[in-house]
Design an enzyme around this catalytic site. Sequence first.
Site, PDB file in Angstrom:
ATOM      1  N   ASP A  95       0.767  -1.305   0.190  1.00 55.82           N
ATOM      2  CA  ASP A  95      -0.025   0.043  -0.106  1.00 55.82           C
ATOM      3  C   ASP A  95       0.775   1.395  -0.026  1.00 55.82           C
ATOM      4  OD1 ASP A  95       1.126  -0.252   2.543  1.00 55.82           O
ATOM      5  OD2 ASP A  95      -0.703  -0.657   3.385  1.00 55.82           O
ATOM      6  N   GLU A 117      -0.243  -8.918  -1.558  1.00 60.56           N
ATOM      7  CA  GLU A 117      -0.705  -8.421  -0.378  1.00 60.56           C
ATOM      8  C   GLU A 117      -2.075  -7.518  -0.604  1.00 60.56           C
ATOM      9  OE1 GLU A 117       0.413  -5.543   3.022  1.00 60.56           O
ATOM     10  OE2 GLU A 117       1.469  -7.490   3.367  1.00 60.56           O
ATOM     11  N   GLU A 131      -2.587   5.012   2.660  1.00 60.89           N
ATOM     12  CA  GLU A 131      -2.216   3.648   2.284  1.00 60.89           C
ATOM     13  C   GLU A 131      -3.576   3.046   1.958  1.00 60.89           C
ATOM     14  OE1 GLU A 131      -0.916   4.955   5.047  1.00 60.89           O
ATOM     15  OE2 GLU A 131       1.273   4.843   4.672  1.00 60.89           O
ATOM     16  N   HIS A 204       5.222   4.764  13.444  1.00 64.31           N
ATOM     17  CA  HIS A 204       5.709   5.490  12.344  1.00 64.31           C
ATOM     18  C   HIS A 204       4.576   6.016  11.478  1.00 64.31           C
ATOM     19  CE1 HIS A 204       4.566   2.781   9.019  1.00 64.31           C
ATOM     20  NE2 HIS A 204       4.819   1.760   9.720  1.00 64.31           N
ATOM     21  N   ARG A 206       1.908   7.828   9.307  1.00 65.27           N
ATOM     22  CA  ARG A 206       1.632   9.320   8.987  1.00 65.27           C
ATOM     23  C   ARG A 206       0.353   9.878   9.769  1.00 65.27           C
ATOM     24  NH1 ARG A 206       3.361  11.561   4.051  1.00 65.27           N
ATOM     25  NH2 ARG A 206       5.011  10.249   3.241  1.00 65.27           N
ATOM     26  N   HIS A 237      12.083   4.857  13.603  1.00 61.51           N
ATOM     27  CA  HIS A 237      11.965   4.903  11.950  1.00 61.51           C
ATOM     28  C   HIS A 237      12.921   6.376  11.589  1.00 61.51           C
ATOM     29  CE1 HIS A 237       9.688   5.829   8.233  1.00 61.51           C
ATOM     30  NE2 HIS A 237       9.143   4.507   8.187  1.00 61.51           N
TER      31      HIS A 237
HETATM   32  C1  UD1 Z   1       5.962   4.377   4.045  1.00 65.22           C
HETATM   33  C2  UD1 Z   1       4.723   4.049   3.550  1.00 65.22           C
HETATM   34  C3  UD1 Z   1       3.918   3.321   4.712  1.00 65.22           C
HETATM   35  C4  UD1 Z   1       4.698   2.061   5.399  1.00 65.22           C
HETATM   36  C5  UD1 Z   1       5.993   2.715   5.829  1.00 65.22           C
HETATM   37  C6  UD1 Z   1       6.935   1.700   6.390  1.00 65.22           C
HETATM   38  C7  UD1 Z   1       3.741   5.562   1.706  1.00 65.22           C
HETATM   39  C8  UD1 Z   1       2.734   6.546   1.653  1.00 65.22           C
HETATM   40  N1  UD1 Z   1       3.763   5.011   3.021  1.00 65.22           N
HETATM   41  O1  UD1 Z   1       5.717   5.318   5.222  1.00 65.22           O
HETATM   42  O2  UD1 Z   1       2.928   2.457   4.107  1.00 65.22           O
HETATM   43  O3  UD1 Z   1       3.773   1.535   6.338  1.00 65.22           O
HETATM   44  O4  UD1 Z   1       6.647   3.320   4.752  1.00 65.22           O
HETATM   45  O5  UD1 Z   1       7.941   2.118   7.061  1.00 65.22           O
HETATM   46  O6  UD1 Z   1       4.113   4.992   1.007  1.00 65.22           O
HETATM   47  N2  UD1 Z   1      12.954   8.640   5.186  1.00 65.22           N
HETATM   48  C9  UD1 Z   1      14.185   8.781   5.297  1.00 65.22           C
HETATM   49  N3  UD1 Z   1      15.081   7.519   5.181  1.00 65.22           N
HETATM   50  C10 UD1 Z   1      14.434   6.258   5.098  1.00 65.22           C
HETATM   51  C11 UD1 Z   1      13.031   6.047   5.199  1.00 65.22           C
HETATM   52  C12 UD1 Z   1      12.266   7.355   5.397  1.00 65.22           C
HETATM   53  O7  UD1 Z   1      14.784   9.964   5.564  1.00 65.22           O
HETATM   54  O8  UD1 Z   1      15.200   5.379   5.086  1.00 65.22           O
HETATM   55  C13 UD1 Z   1      12.243   9.880   5.423  1.00 65.22           C
HETATM   56  C14 UD1 Z   1      11.536  10.214   4.278  1.00 65.22           C
HETATM   57  O9  UD1 Z   1      12.427  10.729   3.331  1.00 65.22           O
HETATM   58  C15 UD1 Z   1      10.136  10.958   4.649  1.00 65.22           C
HETATM   59  C16 UD1 Z   1       9.768  10.192   5.708  1.00 65.22           C
HETATM   60  O10 UD1 Z   1      10.966   9.565   6.196  1.00 65.22           O
HETATM   61  O11 UD1 Z   1      10.682  12.423   4.806  1.00 65.22           O
HETATM   62  C17 UD1 Z   1       8.688   9.492   5.812  1.00 65.22           C
HETATM   63  O12 UD1 Z   1       8.896   8.562   4.530  1.00 65.22           O
HETATM   64  P1  UD1 Z   1       7.804   7.921   3.406  1.00 65.22           P
HETATM   65  O13 UD1 Z   1       8.553   6.921   2.590  1.00 65.22           O
HETATM   66  O14 UD1 Z   1       7.083   9.234   2.817  1.00 65.22           O
HETATM   67  O15 UD1 Z   1       6.883   7.442   4.320  1.00 65.22           O
HETATM   68  P2  UD1 Z   1       6.610   6.521   5.458  1.00 65.22           P
HETATM   69  O16 UD1 Z   1       5.798   7.380   6.542  1.00 65.22           O
HETATM   70  O17 UD1 Z   1       7.875   6.023   5.915  1.00 65.22           O
HETATM   71  N1  UDP Z   2      11.700  -3.888  10.833  1.00 66.30           N
HETATM   72  C1  UDP Z   2      13.098  -4.012  10.669  1.00 66.30           C
HETATM   73  N2  UDP Z   2      13.789  -3.199  11.815  1.00 66.30           N
HETATM   74  C2  UDP Z   2      13.312  -2.172  12.607  1.00 66.30           C
HETATM   75  C3  UDP Z   2      11.667  -2.185  12.633  1.00 66.30           C
HETATM   76  C4  UDP Z   2      11.197  -3.066  11.950  1.00 66.30           C
HETATM   77  O1  UDP Z   2      13.670  -4.520   9.909  1.00 66.30           O
HETATM   78  O2  UDP Z   2      13.939  -1.745  13.450  1.00 66.30           O
HETATM   79  C5  UDP Z   2      10.817  -4.593   9.709  1.00 66.30           C
HETATM   80  C6  UDP Z   2       9.862  -5.548  10.439  1.00 66.30           C
HETATM   81  O3  UDP Z   2      10.337  -6.681  10.946  1.00 66.30           O
HETATM   82  C7  UDP Z   2       8.645  -5.576   9.455  1.00 66.30           C
HETATM   83  C8  UDP Z   2       8.794  -4.061   8.793  1.00 66.30           C
HETATM   84  O4  UDP Z   2      10.129  -3.692   9.197  1.00 66.30           O
HETATM   85  O5  UDP Z   2       8.939  -6.354   8.636  1.00 66.30           O
HETATM   86  C9  UDP Z   2       7.823  -3.111   9.196  1.00 66.30           C
HETATM   87  O6  UDP Z   2       8.058  -1.970   8.759  1.00 66.30           O
HETATM   88  P1  UDP Z   2       7.276  -0.742   9.039  1.00 66.30           P
HETATM   89  O7  UDP Z   2       6.515  -0.936  10.464  1.00 66.30           O
HETATM   90  O8  UDP Z   2       8.098   0.386   8.959  1.00 66.30           O
HETATM   91  O9  UDP Z   2       6.097  -0.654   8.030  1.00 66.30           O
HETATM   92  P2  UDP Z   2       4.574  -1.403   7.962  1.00 66.30           P
HETATM   93  O10 UDP Z   2       4.814  -2.939   8.045  1.00 66.30           O
HETATM   94  O11 UDP Z   2       3.716  -0.597   8.869  1.00 66.30           O
HETATM   95  O12 UDP Z   2       4.168  -0.705   6.521  1.00 66.30           O
END
Ligand code: UD1
Ligand code: UDP
Length: 364
Positions: A95, A117, A131, A204, A206, A237
């Site tokens: 998603d 999924e 999502e 984490h 939003r 995160h």
């Molecule tokens: C995204 C997904 C969400 C998922 C989550 C898992 C979308 C809209 N949402 O949300 O479904 O549950 O990932 O964690 O796609 N950032 C970094 N470095 C990283 C990762 C993130 O700097 O390695 C920063 C991004 O630049 C951004 C913020 O974190 O500023 C949020 O990241 P983003 O990918 O937009 O959405 P998530 O909230 O992580």
């Molecule tokens: N995870 C990881 N390291 C961490 C926290 C989570 O590898 O420090 C893994 C976890 O096992 C799961 C996935 O990340 O497989 C979940 O990611 P997140 O909670 O960011 O996203 P969501 O599942 O809500 O989309």
Amino acid sequence: MKKLLLVFGTRPEAIKLCPLVYELRRRGAEAVVCVTGQHRRMLDQALAAFRLTPEHDLDVSRPGQTLTDLTTAVLERLPPVLAAERPDIVLVHGDTTTAFAAALACYYARVPVGHVEAGLRTGDIFAPYPEEFNRRAVDAVSRYLFAPTAENRANLLREGADPNRVFVTGNTVVDALALTVRPDFTHPALDEAAGRRFLLVTAHRRESLGEPMRRMFAAIRALAAEREDVYILCPVHENPAVRAAAYEALGGRERVRLTEPLDVEAFHNLLARSYFVLTDSGGIQEEASALGRPVLVMRDVTERPEGVAAGGLRLVGTDPETILSASRQLLDDPGTYDAMARAANPYGDGTACRRIADILLGGA
Ligand code: UD1
Ligand code: UDP
């Protein structure tokens, strides 16, 4: 033999699709990987853990990027990869904005999409945001809908999906656990926690940012303060807003350890050894159910109600008192704890990748 292109960009997509890449390749299929780089650091961490090097990297991540930036970057950068690779099917997962934009780019290019999924729903387009929209949009354009559970399949059929396109496979995350969890795992956090109950915390979403996340972390802070018998590990995160909230509420607190995101092998093994988990994550709800670890889900709704019905997940929302009293109950009432820990796992038996490969490639 068919050519598959797998497109993903975040940590959870990588964790849930790497086992499928390996299964497809084991069967002799050409499985090409294109990452978007949405989660630059956490994606690379997951790819390294699975020792997978992508053939293409759209490198879309920019500091402070909006959902529009992300969507348009994927829409612009994926078509040349589609033109160069000419895949028979593109596979996307879940998603995320990566999944949504990649599926839309494939629809425009008339390339069939397989959605791994598929069919998860809360029924509320803003929970989770964005999502719930993303997953509905991906399902709408997909030729193959790989639903983890029968309930996910029912959601799709209720919306008018062609039953011949919907396949119940289990969740590939259970397959991933078989690659990561091992009996001889050690970690400094387990040594630090020795003699106390080891709890894992993540947050984490939003829609949790701001007040709801402050309330969640306030509850964790209060739990650590009142209970000398717990040790709380919270891998934070990469989202800067999450980091700020976590360090402000929990930094320097006794019995709480904040860390950088853990590599997936460490996270899965620590999860397997945890007493219980507090999280707003989607994937962790499934993993903990598969590992028999109780989860307090710090959200008001979940698209994974099977685990709530089975008894392993409990929705506690973001009110600190509710989170605290549910935590105390798990710590103090063995009956409640055992019932949650012994709940059935509704998310699959570790054969999801094989089933998906059977469907895509036609038999074992
Ligand atoms: C995204 C997904 C969400 C998922 C989550 C898992 C979308 C809209 N949402 O949300 O479904 O549950 O990932 O964690 O796609 N950032 C970094 N470095 C990283 C990762 C993130 O700097 O390695 C920063 C991004 O630049 C951004 C913020 O974190 O500023 C949020 O990241 P983003 O990918 O937009 O959405 P998530 O909230 O992580
Ligand atoms: N995870 C990881 N390291 C961490 C926290 C989570 O590898 O420090 C893994 C976890 O096992 C799961 C996935 O990340 O497989 C979940 O990611 P997140 O909670 O960011 O996203 P969501 O599942 O809500 O989309």
